[in-house]
Design a protein around this motif. Structure first.
Motif, PDB file in Angstrom:
ATOM      1  N   GLN A 171     -34.430   3.754  32.426  1.00  0.00           N
ATOM      2  CA  GLN A 171     -34.827   2.349  32.556  1.00  0.00           C
ATOM      3  C   GLN A 171     -35.256   2.044  33.984  1.00  0.00           C
ATOM      4  O   GLN A 171     -36.258   1.363  34.229  1.00  0.00           O
ATOM      5  CB  GLN A 171     -33.678   1.431  32.161  1.00  0.00           C
ATOM      6  N   GLN A 176     -39.057   0.939  35.457  1.00  0.00           N
ATOM      7  CA  GLN A 176     -39.286  -0.274  36.243  1.00  0.00           C
ATOM      8  C   GLN A 176     -39.926   0.056  37.588  1.00  0.00           C
ATOM      9  O   GLN A 176     -40.825  -0.657  38.057  1.00  0.00           O
ATOM     10  CB  GLN A 176     -37.960  -1.017  36.456  1.00  0.00           C
ATOM     11  N   LYS A 227     -43.633   1.051  36.898  1.00  0.00           N
ATOM     12  CA  LYS A 227     -44.342   0.211  35.949  1.00  0.00           C
ATOM     13  C   LYS A 227     -45.758  -0.147  36.403  1.00  0.00           C
ATOM     14  O   LYS A 227     -46.702  -0.143  35.618  1.00  0.00           O
ATOM     15  CB  LYS A 227     -43.527  -1.074  35.718  1.00  0.00           C
ATOM     16  N   GLU A 229     -42.990   0.637  27.904  1.00  0.00           N
ATOM     17  CA  GLU A 229     -41.644   0.110  28.076  1.00  0.00           C
ATOM     18  C   GLU A 229     -41.057  -0.325  26.731  1.00  0.00           C
ATOM     19  O   GLU A 229     -39.890  -0.034  26.423  1.00  0.00           O
ATOM     20  CB  GLU A 229     -41.659  -1.069  29.036  1.00  0.00           C
TER      21      GLU A 229
END
Length: 526
Positions: free
Chosen positions: A63, A67, A70, A80
């Motif tokens: 995760q 991020q 991204k 995502e």
């Protein structure tokens, strides 16, 4: 109080239970299938560090990596969402590392130059280096490093696979974004394309399936790999010409109909294609271009070449449907031609308009004394100029109509001398035909309509006549400077509009901007 139907309620609960159980089982099976994540990775890599890896430990790391990266992903929201919906499961690493699918993928990326694409577009070497760490049992030294590298490899695989897939199936450049006069519907990658890639289960099968199969594409690939040199070009310019035309072949804008008319601007040629073969071809004259003297080439270019600055008379690229032939047409002369050419001749010769069968209208009423007007002092916007049908009409004896934003059409012409020349970018933008009657026969076939067209074109006192085409025929006006002819010989044509230069400059810009970051390619469909 109404009676409660307990039996109905029980049946509803039973149905809900029946529907939910498979879903719950499927979710639990998914988690169970990854419970041996560490063992599976150790078996493949023989690196003991992986023995301590678990799905629960991996998910938060993944995760965080998503991020952090991204902004450099081509499709951040979809990627995502995909992993969030799948509990951040590294499906590509877990399902494809063991069977060496990722090695296969890496080898395809490293050979991207076979498509005229720089492997750096896809971070090919960086991807290969990261993948090799998994096959070196001493390269990854800690559990934290293992988590991070699994996340990096998973994310790179998903993102680069999407980008590579889109490049081969749609091209890296959207023609509608770089060309000022481009009106051909061209499909671009969308969310469905992304989802299809994320569902890949066999890499080699999928990668082979997206290799373009068009014989023209394969011929240009072969020429690029063989380092052939075109007559009059350097090796570098030849390669660049092949690369821009490979990119054009990747664009999803090709005719799909069995019969269509196609005009290739740089070749100054029209073909009627039926069943994949040319059943009629002829010379054409196209709009005057910015590079008609061929002074600018792909050998040199600068940053300003990325901006498309079309000459006002250039014929646009478009796709439409021919719906009508106008026999003995009236030429409604465009204001641009009136102001730049017609009135200048009229100022020099007061009888020019009459001698060329040009009538002038004001508020819909024909002027009887146009030769007395001082055109240099007039507001030309309030006048309409029309040339009557006849042997001297600039549109000749017939024109073929198709809807388009540029008011261009295919037409006959009394000016036959340009057809004897090699450089035929001489018109105001429309396409002049060498053999208009032959095109009429190909479109209309034998019958009363063709006979009428033939008869009316030969009359001494012609009258404008519209002849509707019972079955509309597609027309494509395109721009191709390198292709394989029917004998397999590569044909090259000079870049009369400088569109090769514009495209190559954008491809180089794309490489420069994306070779330092993860490729962001899947643009919204136009």
């Amino acid at each position: 109080m109404k009676n409660i139907n307990y039996k109905k309620i029980i049946r509803c609960y039973a149905l809900l239970f029946t529907l939910c159980i498979p879903l719950l089982l499927m979710q639990s099976c998914t988690k169970k299938s990854r419970s041996d994540m560490g063992k599976a990775l150790f078996t493949k890599t023989q690196n003991k560090v992986f023995k301590n890896v678990t799905p629960e430990g991996f998910a938060p790391v993944f995760q965080k990596v998503i991020q952090e990266q991204k902004s450099s992903l081509g499709n951040p929201l979809q990627i995502e969402a995909f992993y969030a919906q799948n509990d951040y499961d590294p499906k590509f690493v877990m399902d494809h590392l063991n069977n060496d699918d990722l090695k296969t993928f890496s080898s395809y990326l490293l050979k991207a130059n076979e498509h005229g694409l720089d492997p750096n577009l896809f971070k090919a070497q960086a991807y290969n280096d990261l993948l090799n760490k998994f096959y070196d049992k001493k390269a990854i030294k800690t559990t934290d490093e293992a988590y991070h590298d699994i996340a990096e490899l998973e994310l790179m695989t998903a993102n680069i696979l999407i980008n590579y897939s889109n490049a081969l199936q749609y091209g890296i450049i959207s023609p509608r974004r770089i060309y000022a006069r481009y009106y051909t519907a061209t499909q671009r990658p969308d969310s469905n394309a992304v989802n299809k890639v994320l569902a890949v289960t066999n890499f080699k099968t999928y990668l082979d399936s997206i290799q373009p199969k068009n014989p023209q594409y394969l011929a240009l690939q072969k020429a690029l790999l063989s380092s052939s040199t075109a007559p009059g070009m350097t090796q570098e310019e030849t390669d660049r010409t092949i690369k821009v035309n490979l990119e054009r072949l990747r664009w999803k804008n090709k005719p799909s109909q069995d019969k269509y008319v196609i005009v290739n601007i740089p070749d100054f040629r029209l073909d009627v294609m039926e069943g994949g073969k040319s059943t009629l071809n002829m010379k054409v004259c196209v709009g005057e271009g910015r590079n008609k003297d061929y002074a600018n080439t792909l050998i040199e270019y600068d940053d300003s070449d990325k901006t498309d600055r079309p000459f006002s008379r250039e014929t646009p690229q478009l796709a439409s449907m021919i719906y009508e032939a106008q026999v003995n047409p009236i030429w409604n002369i465009p204001q641009s031609i009136v102001s730049k050419e017609i009135v200048k001749h009229a100022e020099d010769d007061p009888y020019y308009l009459a001698n060329n069968n040009i009538d002038v209208f004001e508020n819909g009423k024909k002027l009887e004394d146009s030769e007395t007007i001082d055109w240099g002092s007039e507001d030309l916007s309030k006048y309409e100029f029309k040339q009557r049908p006849g042997d001297d009409n600039s549109l000749g004896k017939v024109k073929f109509l198709f809807p388009n934003k540029s008011s261009v059409y295919l037409h006959d012409t009394p000016a036959q001398e340009p057809f004897k020349k090699n450089m035929r970018a001489v018109s105001h933008g429309c396409v002049r035909l060498e053999k208009p009657l032959d095109l009429a026969h190909s479109l209309f076939g034998d019958g009363s309509k063709y006979d009428m067209i033939k008869q009316f074109m030969s009359e001494d006192n012609p009258k404008p006549t519209d002849v509707a085409l019972s079955k509309k025929v597609p027309v494509y006006i395109t721009y191709v400077t390198c292709w394989a002819d029917e004998n397999g010989t590569l044909q090259y044509r000079p870049d009369v509009y400088g569109l090769d230069i514009v495209l190559f400059a954008h491809m180089q810009k794309f490489l420069a901007s994306n070779s330092k970051t993860v490729l962001a390619m899947a643009t919204p469909a136009n």
